[in-house]
Structure formats: structure tokens, C-alpha cells
Write a protein that holds these residues in place. Structure first.
Motif, mmCIF file in Angstrom:
data_model
loop_
_atom_site.group_PDB
_atom_site.id
_atom_site.type_symbol
_atom_site.label_atom_id
_atom_site.label_comp_id
_atom_site.label_asym_id
_atom_site.label_seq_id
_atom_site.Cartn_x
_atom_site.Cartn_y
_atom_site.Cartn_z
ATOM 1 N N TYR A 173 105.008 -42.368 113.313
ATOM 2 C CA TYR A 173 104.783 -41.356 114.172
ATOM 3 C C TYR A 173 103.509 -40.716 115.212
ATOM 4 O O TYR A 173 104.874 -40.520 116.319
ATOM 5 N N VAL A 174 102.500 -40.364 114.645
ATOM 6 C CA VAL A 174 101.723 -40.342 115.691
ATOM 7 C C VAL A 174 102.096 -41.363 117.213
ATOM 8 O O VAL A 174 101.358 -41.175 118.256
ATOM 9 N N LEU A 175 101.967 -42.769 116.577
ATOM 10 C CA LEU A 175 101.982 -43.323 117.976
ATOM 11 C C LEU A 175 103.215 -42.999 118.977
ATOM 12 O O LEU A 175 103.026 -43.605 120.249
ATOM 13 N N PHE A 176 104.639 -42.212 118.094
ATOM 14 C CA PHE A 176 105.332 -42.189 119.126
ATOM 15 C C PHE A 176 105.257 -40.896 119.587
ATOM 16 O O PHE A 176 105.333 -40.674 121.593
ATOM 17 N N ILE A 177 104.513 -40.002 120.070
ATOM 18 C CA ILE A 177 103.998 -38.794 120.102
ATOM 19 C C ILE A 177 103.094 -39.297 121.693
ATOM 20 O O ILE A 177 103.323 -39.198 122.477
ATOM 21 N N GLU A 178 101.616 -40.084 121.526
ATOM 22 C CA GLU A 178 101.178 -40.762 122.559
ATOM 23 C C GLU A 178 101.777 -41.718 123.525
ATOM 24 O O GLU A 178 101.827 -41.128 124.648
ATOM 25 N N ARG A 179 103.331 -42.610 122.563
ATOM 26 C CA ARG A 179 103.860 -42.882 124.112
ATOM 27 C C ARG A 179 104.871 -41.830 124.401
ATOM 28 O O ARG A 179 104.686 -42.354 125.785
ATOM 29 N N ALA A 180 105.140 -41.254 124.479
ATOM 30 C CA ALA A 180 106.165 -40.075 124.680
ATOM 31 C C ALA A 180 104.884 -38.909 126.460
ATOM 32 O O ALA A 180 105.455 -39.402 126.822
ATOM 33 N N TYR A 203 93.601 -38.835 109.157
ATOM 34 C CA TYR A 203 94.072 -40.158 110.197
ATOM 35 C C TYR A 203 94.959 -39.311 111.581
ATOM 36 O O TYR A 203 95.460 -39.821 112.525
ATOM 37 N N ALA A 204 95.536 -38.121 111.306
ATOM 38 C CA ALA A 204 96.508 -37.369 113.039
ATOM 39 C C ALA A 204 95.426 -37.209 114.231
ATOM 40 O O ALA A 204 95.604 -36.346 115.051
ATOM 41 N N ARG A 205 93.996 -36.719 113.329
ATOM 42 C CA ARG A 205 92.867 -36.157 114.357
ATOM 43 C C ARG A 205 93.093 -37.052 115.747
ATOM 44 O O ARG A 205 93.356 -35.729 116.673
ATOM 45 N N PRO A 206 93.196 -37.781 116.158
ATOM 46 C CA PRO A 206 92.654 -38.279 117.748
ATOM 47 C C PRO A 206 94.274 -38.166 118.594
ATOM 48 O O PRO A 206 94.246 -38.054 119.225
ATOM 49 N N CYS A 207 95.120 -37.649 117.597
ATOM 50 C CA CYS A 207 97.021 -37.122 117.970
ATOM 51 C C CYS A 207 96.508 -35.994 118.448
ATOM 52 O O CYS A 207 96.761 -35.082 119.642
ATOM 53 N N ARG A 208 96.330 -35.075 117.712
ATOM 54 C CA ARG A 208 95.421 -33.507 117.142
ATOM 55 C C ARG A 208 94.898 -33.878 119.155
ATOM 56 O O ARG A 208 95.416 -32.579 120.337
ATOM 57 N N GLU A 209 93.101 -34.600 119.067
ATOM 58 C CA GLU A 209 92.600 -34.387 120.281
ATOM 59 C C GLU A 209 93.730 -34.635 121.416
ATOM 60 O O GLU A 209 93.646 -34.092 122.667
ATOM 61 N N LEU A 210 94.389 -35.616 121.525
ATOM 62 C CA LEU A 210 95.667 -35.783 122.879
ATOM 63 C C LEU A 210 96.315 -34.580 122.791
ATOM 64 O O LEU A 210 96.290 -34.505 124.445
ATOM 65 N N ASP A 268 94.071 -22.540 123.386
ATOM 66 C CA ASP A 268 92.826 -22.899 123.779
ATOM 67 C C ASP A 268 91.751 -22.718 122.736
ATOM 68 O O ASP A 268 90.085 -23.520 122.300
ATOM 69 N N GLN A 269 91.745 -22.200 121.547
ATOM 70 C CA GLN A 269 91.217 -21.558 120.403
ATOM 71 C C GLN A 269 91.520 -22.646 118.920
ATOM 72 O O GLN A 269 90.868 -22.043 117.734
ATOM 73 N N LEU A 270 92.733 -23.508 119.447
ATOM 74 C CA LEU A 270 92.794 -25.185 117.804
ATOM 75 C C LEU A 270 91.373 -25.544 118.500
ATOM 76 O O LEU A 270 91.049 -26.270 119.820
ATOM 77 N N SER A 271 91.454 -26.650 116.732
ATOM 78 C CA SER A 271 90.206 -27.295 117.329
ATOM 79 C C SER A 271 90.844 -28.429 116.411
ATOM 80 O O SER A 271 92.244 -28.476 115.414
ATOM 81 N N PRO A 272 90.716 -29.518 117.215
ATOM 82 C CA PRO A 272 90.935 -30.886 116.358
ATOM 83 C C PRO A 272 90.723 -30.839 115.345
ATOM 84 O O PRO A 272 91.580 -31.809 115.105
ATOM 85 N N ALA A 273 89.917 -31.091 114.470
ATOM 86 C CA ALA A 273 89.593 -31.062 113.363
ATOM 87 C C ALA A 273 90.991 -30.360 112.383
ATOM 88 O O ALA A 273 91.369 -31.368 111.185
ATOM 89 N N ALA A 274 91.733 -29.637 112.651
ATOM 90 C CA ALA A 274 93.230 -29.141 111.821
ATOM 91 C C ALA A 274 93.452 -27.864 113.058
ATOM 92 O O ALA A 274 92.944 -27.090 113.342
ATOM 93 N N VAL A 275 94.989 -28.109 112.661
ATOM 94 C CA VAL A 275 95.398 -27.036 113.310
ATOM 95 C C VAL A 275 96.507 -26.162 112.758
ATOM 96 O O VAL A 275 96.725 -26.199 112.304
#
Length: 521
Positions: A173-180, A203-210, A268-275
Motif C-alpha cells: 500500500y505504501v507504493l500505491f500512495i507514492e504512485r498516487a 518500513y513506512a517512514r519513506p512514505c511519511r517523508e513523502l 509542520d510539527q509532525l515527524s517522519p519518524a512517527a506520526v
């Protein structure tokens, strides 16, 4: 009183799949109510009323639940001719594609069949980037272990090269978010229903960063307690975002599905480490703390890959008596706050009256033998709030039981903190996206390691006395001591009256009250 679960309509035209086939495809079909909710959030009235209707894509359309509902909305606003040119779908399953085409042509016999394509949106490049105004859907939930059963190593490696979000033990599903995000036009909106794991797992940290870098997140709706998918242990979020860099002070609207009012969370106060979706309680900024993982060694009990072999080694009290080379075996359900209740264990679908584990078996490493035989704090891995107990006798630990040992401070001080309302609140709110149905938390070692432990300054005698008192009360704990422990912890961590009220309120709605029922491993 237990929370009443929302009853959703079954997905229309849902194929009858075996549990194994459903897991292989990651297919959990969307109830109509959720499709309607997502479309209400992404199809703004001014967007529908525009001269040219928005181009809408469902990249994993299944039987077409989202597309049929979107068609009705567009046709009502712009007419059938415009609507049929605006609806697009993609799915990898030929049967699902045929069903979606048939449903759309049943309401509009001129609907172009080629608008519903049978292909994989992750590997097919026929759809050009930035070509859709709206993307909606329910992408497949397939973790890397399931993916490896149907994809070759070469295919998985190609996904890793193609998608920056395909990192670690990723889920599809994280790849689908990126593709969207790729397929959306600037300013376009996306509404997806995805597992709540997107917000916290590594594993979802790169998705959160995006998402945090390239989009403005508008809504997060938590369905964890609503059983969105019948007969499936999936705890989803509806995630709505706009392909547009976030403005300063933008607030995301966050709520549970069964709540009408949302609470704002600044993106802007959220961190990619964990939302973290709860209003933050920043303990670390006001006083000296250290993460739990730095002042004690945190360990897992039985590893999942050895669970079956360990189970075969268990000896029930009905068959043999324990001796010095065995230890009582406990699971998460044996651990209460400050107490270990032995016996009555259910482990890997087998019931035990009083299981013991020989400590000299080859399945245990020397380190694991020392852990099981030694003194430690044991922590339940599946509970509705943190539950920890002192193990002074040495118990063998099942799956989803954690242990703290090799302490740099008095262990009973840590025991008081772990069982306090404050740390239970911090854990539940900072890792809210890992919450399961019924208010349960799936606890892991990495999360425990981040808990802030207040370290009293050697020169501050008042704080030293509070820390010593917590150790003393925890070592001789009685239920009547909870109020004193919580009061001292609030003072030690310097909470305001308003913050204390917020923490206390968390425990008055029943969501964090531990159950007496045994929890299976």
C-alpha cells in the motif's frame, strides 16, 4: 460499557474469496459508506461544478465501488456525457475489471470499456504522471512475506529500484500512495483507506517523508474501532491529502470515525519518524529525561520464529513438577500491573494449567537462558494500557512479552513509572496509530525504548526523595497506592493542572482500563 461496533454494508459485487486468496491478493473490499465518505472529502462542490469535470482514477478499483459512486455524483452535476469521460479505473484482476466495466455500462451503456484497464498500476507506465485531478481507492495490503510468495526476487528488486518507498519489509500500500502522488496533478486530491501502520512502523517512514514533504494532509479518520472490514483484523485510516506543499501552520483534521468533532494537528510539527495524532504532551522539553532503552536493556521473550519449537518443549504441571532447571512459562495475559498470575495459559491454540519450560534446551541461547532465569521487569505486549510486573523468581517468556533488565536506576522506580497513568497515556497517544480494535495496543520493543524516564538531579533533594518514594511504594504495591504514585509522577514530570486533567480524562472513558481476561499469545 463496550463500544458498539459500526455495522457497514457489505461491498457490492464482492467476489467470494478464500481467506488464503484474500490474503494473497491483499483484497479487502470497501463498504459503500466508506467509499461515499472518501468521495465527499475529495470531490468538492466547486470541483464538480467546473466546466470540465475532474478526471478521477481508482488505481486498484476492484469491482468498481468508488467509480460507480463517483459516476453518480458527476452525472448528477455535469451530465452523463461529461461523467463517462472523467471516470478511470485500473486493477490487476481480470474478473474484477470485468465486473467494474459491467456495473458502469449498466448505468451508462456508452461508458467506454477501455477506461477500466486490466494492468498493474505500479509497473504499467501508460498512465502519464500528473494526469488526474482526483485519486480514490482502497489499495491492496500485502506485506513483503506475502509478496514474495507471488513475485520473484527480480520483480521485488525492480519495485525497490522503482519506488523510494519500497524500503525494508515494505507493504504494497505504501507504493500505491507514492504512485498516487505521481499521478496527481498539482493541487489534485487523493483519498485512500490504508492500514493505520502507515503512521508509525519503520518500513513506512519513506512514505511519511513523502507525504509530509510533498502533500498537504487534510483529513485522517481512524477506523480502528469500527470494523471497517468484516472478518479481517485490519485497522485502517482514511487518509486524504492534496498534492501541494504544506503551508506553515496548516492543521490536519483528525478524528475517529464514530466521532463528529475532529481535533487539529499541525502538519509542520509532525515527524517522519512517527506520526503522532494526539495533541502532543512534550515532556522532554521541560525537564531532564532519558529514553527507557538507554537506562535498561530491553529484550523480547520468545521470538516468533522459535515459538512452535518452544511450545513443543513446554511441560504442563499436570505432567511434571518444576525443578531448578525449569521456569514457569508466562504470556502477555499472565501479566497485570505489579503482579504475575501463574497458570491458565493459552499458547499457540493450546491450553496449559501451569506450563514450565526447561532452561537447558538447545532452542534457547545462553543470553535467553540468563534473561529467563534472572530478575527483570516483565511487560505485557498486548494490553489496553501499559502493564508491568517485577519478576524476582525468573520466568520464561512467551511471544509478545518484553523484559527490562540490567538497570541503571532502581528497577522499582521504573516499575512505578511504567504502571503510572502518565506513561500509559504517553504510550497510547504517541503510538495511537498502532492501536488495535477494542482499544488494545500492539506494543513493541522499539516503542518502549522511546518512553521518557525522568532522571532526578543528584543535587535536587526534593526530586530524589520523590524518586525514592516511588521505588518504595512500587516494591510494596497495593491498589490503594495508585493515587499516590500518579500524584508523585505528575509532580516529578512537572505537569500543569490542565495536563493532569487531560491524562485523567483518558482513563475515564473506559478505553484504557485493563481487562482481567487472559490474552492469548
Amino acid at each position: 460499557m463496550a463500544r458498539r461496533l459500526q455495522q457497514f454494508s457489505p461491498a457490492a459485487c464482492q467476489p467470494r474469496l478464500s481467506r488464503a486468496e484474500q490474503k494473497r491478493l491483499g483484497a479487502f473490499y470497501t463498504p459503500l459508506e466508506i467509499a461515499r465518505l472518501i468521495l465527499e472529502l475529495v470531490l468538492r462542490p466547486q470541483c464538480i461544478a467546473a466546466a470540465s469535470p475532474p478526471r478521477i482514477l481508482d488505481p486498484a478499483c476492484g469491482a468498481g465501488e468508488f467509480l460507480v459512486e463517483a459516476y453518480h455524483r458527476l452525472a448528477a452535476a455535469t451530465g452523463h456525457s461529461a461523467a463517462r469521460q472523467a471516470i478511470f479505473g485500473i486493477d490487476i484482476d481480470p474478473a474484477a475489471v470485468a465486473t467494474a466495466r459491467s456495473r458502469l455500462q449498466a448505468i451508462d451503456d456508452l461508458f467506454p470499456a477501455h477506461h477500466i484497464a486490466c494492468c498493474d498500476v505500479l509497473t504499467d507506465e501508460s498512465s502519464s504522471s500528473a494526469s488526474f485531478d482526483v485519486i480514490v481507492g482502497n489499495p491492496p495490503y500485502i506485506n513483503i512475506r506475502e509478496l514474495a510468495k507471488s513475485h520473484s526476487e527480480r520483480e521485488i528488486a525492480a519495485l525497490r529500484r522503482r519506488f523510494p518507498t519500497a524500503r525494508g519489509n515494505f507493504d504494497l500500500y505504501v507504493l500505491f500512495i507514492e504512485r498516487a502522488i505521481e499521478l496527481l496533478r498539482p493541487g489534485g486530491r487523493c483519498g485512500l483507506i490504508v492500514p493505520n501502520k502507515w503512521a508509525t512502523l519503520d518500513y513506512a517512514r519513506p512514505c511519511r517523508e513523502l507525504l509530509l514533504d510533498q502533500t498537504t494532509i487534510e483529513h485522517i479518520i481512524d477506523f480502528s474501532d469500527s470494523r471497517a472490514f468484516a472478518d479481517a483484523s485490519i485497522y485502517p485510516h482514511v487518509l486524504v491529502f492534496r498534492k501541494e506543499s504544506v503551508e506553515k501552520n496548516h492543521f490536519i483534521h483528525v478524528r475517529a470515525f464514530d466521532q463528529h468533532d475532529s481535533h487539529p494537528v499541525r502538519q509542520d510539527q509532525l515527524s517522519p519518524a512517527a506520526v503522532h495524532l494526539a495533541a502532543p504532551l512534550d515532556i522532554e522539553a521541560r525537564r531532564s529525561t532519558e529514553p527507557l532503552g538507554q537506562i535498561a536493556t530491553l529484550s523480547c521473550g520468545t521470538a516468533g520464529y522459535t515459538a512452535a519449537r518452544i511450545a513443543r518443549r513446554l511441560v504442563d504441571a499436570r505432567e511434571s513438577h518444576a525443578n531448578k532447571n525449569t521456569a514457569d512459562f508466562i504470556t502477555s495475559g499472565n501479566i497485570d500491573r505489579y503482579a504475575i498470575r501463574l497458570g491458565n495459559v493459552r499458547y499457540l491454540k493450546h491450553d496449559y494449567t501451569r506450563p514450565h519450560l526447561p532452561l537447558d534446551i538447545s532452542e534457547l541461547t545462553a543470553m535467553k537462558r540468563r534473561l529467563f532465569a534472572g530478575q527483570k521487569i516483565v511487560i505485557a505486549g498486548m494490553s489496553r494500557r501499559l502493564e508491568a510486573a517485577w519478576d524476582g523468581r525468573g520466568h520464561a517468556l512467551g511471544v509478545q512479552v518484553f523484559a527490562a533488565s540490567q538497570f541503571h536506576v532502581d528497577p522499582h522506580y521504573l516499575l512505578a513509572l511504567l504502571n503510572s497513568k502518565l506513561l500509559a497515556y504517553l504510550f497510547a497517544t504517541r503510538f495511537a496509530a498502532k492501536r488495535l480494535g477494542g482499544g488494545y495496543l500492539a506494543i513493541n520493543k522499539g516503542q518502549l525504548a522511546q518512553l521518557p524516564v525522568c532522571i532526578a538531579s543528584p543535587a535536587d533533594q526534593k526530586e530524589r526523595r520523590m524518586q525514592d518514594r516511588l521505588s518504595q511504594v512500587a516494591a510494596n504495591w497495593r491498589p490503594t497506592a495508585d493515587a499516590e504514585i500518579d500524584s508523585i509522577v505528575y509532580r516529578l514530570y512537572r505537569l500543569t493542572a490542565a495536563e493532569i486533567t487531560r491524562v485523567e480524562a483518558h482513563f475515564t472513558d473506559g478505553s484504557a482500563v485493563p481487562t482481567d481476561a487472559r490474552r492469548a499469545a
